[in-house]
Design a protein around this motif. Structure first.
Motif, mmCIF file in Angstrom:
data_model
loop_
_atom_site.group_PDB
_atom_site.id
_atom_site.type_symbol
_atom_site.label_atom_id
_atom_site.label_comp_id
_atom_site.label_asym_id
_atom_site.label_seq_id
_atom_site.Cartn_x
_atom_site.Cartn_y
_atom_site.Cartn_z
ATOM 1 N N SER A 110 0.837 -1.200 0.000
ATOM 2 C CA SER A 110 0.000 0.000 0.000
ATOM 3 C C SER A 110 0.873 1.251 0.000
ATOM 4 O O SER A 110 2.039 1.212 0.393
ATOM 5 C CB SER A 110 -0.919 0.002 1.223
ATOM 6 N N THR B 131 1.055 5.637 0.702
ATOM 7 C CA THR B 131 0.484 6.846 1.317
ATOM 8 C C THR B 131 0.864 8.054 0.462
ATOM 9 O O THR B 131 1.591 7.922 -0.534
ATOM 10 C CB THR B 131 1.045 7.097 2.736
ATOM 11 N N ASN B 132 0.418 9.222 0.889
ATOM 12 C CA ASN B 132 0.786 10.433 0.146
ATOM 13 C C ASN B 132 2.213 10.898 0.445
ATOM 14 O O ASN B 132 2.632 11.946 -0.013
ATOM 15 C CB ASN B 132 -0.234 11.560 0.378
ATOM 16 N N CYS C 177 -3.884 8.829 0.281
ATOM 17 C CA CYS C 177 -4.198 8.922 1.710
ATOM 18 C C CYS C 177 -2.990 9.341 2.535
ATOM 19 O O CYS C 177 -1.880 8.862 2.290
ATOM 20 C CB CYS C 177 -4.641 7.563 2.249
ATOM 21 N N SER C 178 -3.241 10.150 3.543
ATOM 22 C CA SER C 178 -2.186 10.419 4.521
ATOM 23 C C SER C 178 -1.957 9.116 5.294
ATOM 24 O O SER C 178 -2.809 8.216 5.263
ATOM 25 C CB SER C 178 -2.637 11.518 5.479
ATOM 26 N N GLN D 47 -4.915 8.428 7.442
ATOM 27 C CA GLN D 47 -6.085 8.025 6.643
ATOM 28 C C GLN D 47 -5.962 6.584 6.154
ATOM 29 O O GLN D 47 -6.956 5.853 6.067
ATOM 30 C CB GLN D 47 -6.238 8.947 5.421
ATOM 31 N N LEU D 48 -4.739 6.180 5.830
ATOM 32 C CA LEU D 48 -4.528 4.804 5.372
ATOM 33 C C LEU D 48 -4.921 3.808 6.474
ATOM 34 O O LEU D 48 -5.553 2.782 6.202
ATOM 35 C CB LEU D 48 -3.069 4.600 4.943
ATOM 36 N N HIS E 15 -7.075 4.361 8.822
ATOM 37 C CA HIS E 15 -8.535 4.447 8.859
ATOM 38 C C HIS E 15 -9.146 3.531 7.792
ATOM 39 O O HIS E 15 -10.092 2.784 8.048
ATOM 40 C CB HIS E 15 -8.930 5.903 8.622
ATOM 41 N N GLU E 16 -8.579 3.579 6.591
ATOM 42 C CA GLU E 16 -9.051 2.719 5.488
ATOM 43 C C GLU E 16 -8.855 1.247 5.827
ATOM 44 O O GLU E 16 -9.682 0.410 5.486
ATOM 45 C CB GLU E 16 -8.284 3.037 4.188
ATOM 46 N N GLY F 66 -5.315 4.577 -3.048
ATOM 47 C CA GLY F 66 -6.412 5.490 -2.698
ATOM 48 C C GLY F 66 -7.097 6.055 -3.925
ATOM 49 O O GLY F 66 -7.117 5.422 -4.984
#
Ligand code: AMP
Ligand code: FE
Ligand code: FE
Ligand code: ZN
Length: 278
Positions: free
Chosen positions: A6, A8-9, A15-16, A19-20, A22-23, A249
């Protein structure tokens, strides 16, 4: 559920790090590998949120390497290292060199796109990509400014290796990437093998000799036949098996964390135990 691939940004995901996580909770992923391109920054920042949410984070990275003239992605996993900090200093230094070569390429890429008549600056791209700005960020700008319809077209017309705006980037040889990961105590896994051009079956002895010790048999770009093929190659060469969605994302909305493309990803629960056992 397990997902070991995965973004992130901190690289090219949307996603930050928080946020990742959270996902991951939403997707019922309880073992999550963060594998940003050329950086551990997303992993580092996700640690606190993961601990709070009860998500087990696996420290990872995705490297771009050169193999017989093509760019081949390599995943590095460091499941044994507590928080990924201890023992990784030398490898982290080496990763900084990769970021430097990326930045040097981006200077030339921005100039090339301007030469082609596009109003695109390095600063705009870097504002999106932070430490590891890449071609996907330039693609997003081309889409937003209306020069192309979507990311796919941006790559096809301007950013792909055979396209008008492509500029060379110095990437480490495949063997060097593998060696650096292994020296740091990591597992080196061939990312999305379906994207390797040419005959992978014929290449395997060479990859094995280079020290590759895992293969990403499960990936959202793989159909059942491909997964079977890669599981067979892992068995034949005594390699470990890894798997993940390659979640980016909203910039790649068709790929879901944990389940991949339309639910095509089913990563077995015992995969992590085997990885830990080496
Ligand atoms: P870079 O590492 O900056 O050279 O950019 C490579 C990244 O761009 C890859 O990791 C992919 O995520 C993305 N990418 C490469 N080719 C394409 C494509 N044809 N369409 C969409 N994304 C792509
Ligand atoms: Fe990516
Ligand atoms: Fe990749
Ligand atoms: Zn990836």
């Amino acid at each position: 559920m397990i997902d070991l691939h995965s973004h992130t940004n901190e690289s090219d995901g949307a996603c930050s790090p928080a946020q990742l996580i959270h996902e991951a909770v939403r997707a019922r992923v309880d073992v999550l590998g963060v594998t940003d391109h050329d950086t551990f920054s997303g992993y580092d920042q996700a640690l606190a949120a993961a601990a709070e949410a009860g998500v087990e984070l696996v420290c990872g990275i995705e490297l771009s390497t050169q193999l017989h003239g093509q760019s081949v992605h390599l995943l590095g996993y460091f499941p044994g290292l507590d928080g990924c900090r201890n023992g990784l200093d030398a490898f982290r230094e080496w990763v900084l060199d990769q970021q430097a070569s990326r930045r040097e390429r981006n200077v030339r890429l921005a100039a090339r796109l301007r030469e082609l008549g596009f109003d695109v600056t390095l600063e705009e791209a870097e504002a999106r990509g932070k430490g590891v700005t890449g071609r996907p960020h330039f693609a997003q700008i081309l889409v937003e400014k209306g020069y192309v319809a979507d990311i796919r077209q941006a790559f096809h017309k301007y950013l792909d290796e055979s396209a008008a705006g492509y500029v060379y980037r110095r990437e480490p040889p495949f063997g060097e990437g593998v060696e650096e990961i292994r020296r740091a105590g990591g597992i080196a896994s061939l990312a999305h093998p379906v994207r390797v051009n040419g005959n992978l079956v014929a290449l395997m002895p060479e990859l094995c000799d280079a020290g590759l010790n895992a293969i990403e048999a499960y990936h959202s770009d793989h159909g059942p036949r491909e997964t079977e093929l890669y599981l067979g190659l892992a068995r034949k060469y005594g390699m470990l098996v890894t798997g993940g969605s390659d979640f980016h994302g909203a910039v790649k909305p068709e790929v879901m964390l944990g389940t991949g493309h339309g639910g095509n990803l089913r990563i077995p629960d015992d995969l992590m135990r085997k990885l830990r056992a080496g």
